[in-house]
Scaffold this motif. Sequence first.
Motif, short mmCIF file in Angstrom:
data_model
loop_
_atom_site.label_atom_id
_atom_site.label_comp_id
_atom_site.label_asym_id
_atom_site.label_seq_id
_atom_site.Cartn_x
_atom_site.Cartn_y
_atom_site.Cartn_z
N ARG A 88 0.81 7.69 20.91
CA ARG A 88 0.27 8.44 19.77
C ARG A 88 -0.27 7.54 18.67
O ARG A 88 -1.24 7.89 18.00
N GLY A 89 0.35 6.40 18.46
CA GLY A 89 -0.13 5.48 17.45
C GLY A 89 -1.55 5.01 17.73
O GLY A 89 -2.34 4.81 16.82
N VAL A 90 -1.87 4.87 19.01
CA VAL A 90 -3.21 4.42 19.40
C VAL A 90 -4.18 5.60 19.41
O VAL A 90 -5.30 5.50 18.91
N THR A 91 -3.76 6.71 19.99
CA THR A 91 -4.69 7.83 20.17
C THR A 91 -4.86 8.67 18.92
O THR A 91 -5.94 9.22 18.69
N GLN A 92 -3.82 8.81 18.10
CA GLN A 92 -3.91 9.67 16.93
C GLN A 92 -3.72 8.94 15.61
O GLN A 92 -4.04 9.47 14.57
N GLY A 93 -3.17 7.75 15.65
CA GLY A 93 -2.86 7.04 14.42
C GLY A 93 -1.43 7.31 14.00
O GLY A 93 -0.71 8.10 14.63
N ILE A 94 -0.99 6.64 12.94
CA ILE A 94 0.36 6.84 12.43
C ILE A 94 0.27 7.17 10.95
O ILE A 94 -0.66 6.74 10.26
N PRO A 95 1.23 7.94 10.43
CA PRO A 95 1.25 8.23 8.99
C PRO A 95 1.41 6.93 8.20
O PRO A 95 2.08 6.00 8.65
N VAL A 96 0.77 6.88 7.03
CA VAL A 96 0.77 5.68 6.21
C VAL A 96 1.24 6.01 4.80
O VAL A 96 0.74 6.96 4.19
N VAL A 97 2.21 5.25 4.28
CA VAL A 97 2.68 5.43 2.91
C VAL A 97 1.61 4.86 1.98
O VAL A 97 1.27 3.68 2.07
N ILE A 98 1.09 5.70 1.06
CA ILE A 98 0.04 5.25 0.16
C ILE A 98 0.47 5.25 -1.31
O ILE A 98 -0.24 4.71 -2.15
N VAL A 99 1.64 5.84 -1.60
CA VAL A 99 2.22 5.78 -2.95
C VAL A 99 3.71 5.54 -2.78
O VAL A 99 4.38 6.24 -2.02
N ASN A 101 7.13 4.98 -5.26
CA ASN A 101 7.71 4.99 -6.61
C ASN A 101 6.66 5.13 -7.70
O ASN A 101 6.67 4.41 -8.69
N GLY A 102 5.73 6.04 -7.50
CA GLY A 102 4.72 6.33 -8.51
C GLY A 102 3.56 5.36 -8.56
O GLY A 102 2.65 5.53 -9.37
N THR A 103 3.56 4.35 -7.71
CA THR A 103 2.50 3.34 -7.73
C THR A 103 1.69 3.41 -6.44
O THR A 103 2.24 3.25 -5.35
N PRO A 104 0.38 3.62 -6.57
CA PRO A 104 -0.47 3.60 -5.37
C PRO A 104 -0.44 2.23 -4.71
O PRO A 104 -0.44 1.21 -5.39
N VAL A 105 -0.40 2.20 -3.39
CA VAL A 105 -0.41 0.95 -2.64
C VAL A 105 -1.88 0.64 -2.33
O VAL A 105 -2.46 1.13 -1.36
N ALA A 106 -2.47 -0.20 -3.21
CA ALA A 106 -3.92 -0.46 -3.15
C ALA A 106 -4.37 -1.00 -1.80
O ALA A 106 -5.42 -0.60 -1.28
N LYS A 107 -3.60 -1.88 -1.20
CA LYS A 107 -3.97 -2.47 0.08
C LYS A 107 -4.10 -1.40 1.16
O LYS A 107 -5.04 -1.40 1.95
N ARG A 108 -3.16 -0.46 1.18
CA ARG A 108 -3.21 0.60 2.20
C ARG A 108 -4.33 1.59 1.90
O ARG A 108 -4.97 2.11 2.82
#
Length: 165
Positions: A88-99, A101-108
């Motif tokens: 599934r990671g290859v065919t559909q992707g994986i969920p990604v944490v983008i925030v 503790n209130g801070t957006p993860v700019a790299k992601r």
Amino acid sequence: MGGALMELVVRAVIVFFFLWAVTRLVGRSTVGELSTFQLVLFIVMGDLVQQGVTQQDYSVTSAVLAVGVFALLTLALSWTNARFPRTRGVTQGIPVVIVENGTPVAKRLRSERMSIDDLRADARQHGIRDLADVEIAILETNGRVSFFTRSGRPEPPPDDPSPIM
């Protein structure tokens, strides 16, 4: 006649996997979030695919065969995802944490090609005024963002996401 049909099947398989790769590379936008240009591009791409698969063959047999190959490959991918969860990671992707503790993860955000403005707009649609209120936000494989606030409960989208002016 058999050689032509086999060539059509091979062309359909090649185009199927090419389209799968393109949609994985384009990102996680859902159909409702596509820009007008992206929507037109996908429609034009569909016509080009049809021409590439059938070589301008307008027969019903070729159309049914090409669509049938796409359907079988789609079912094969679904079966593979169900039978082998690691794929599934290859065919559909994986969920990604983008925030966090209130801070957006700019790299992601950059790697997912999501702007901070898009993130804030998505948060507002979930009734969240400030990203500082978000403990964690996850970009799901379907392109939607799940927000979890400090209260520990996920924020459901409001009934009417349009802002009141």
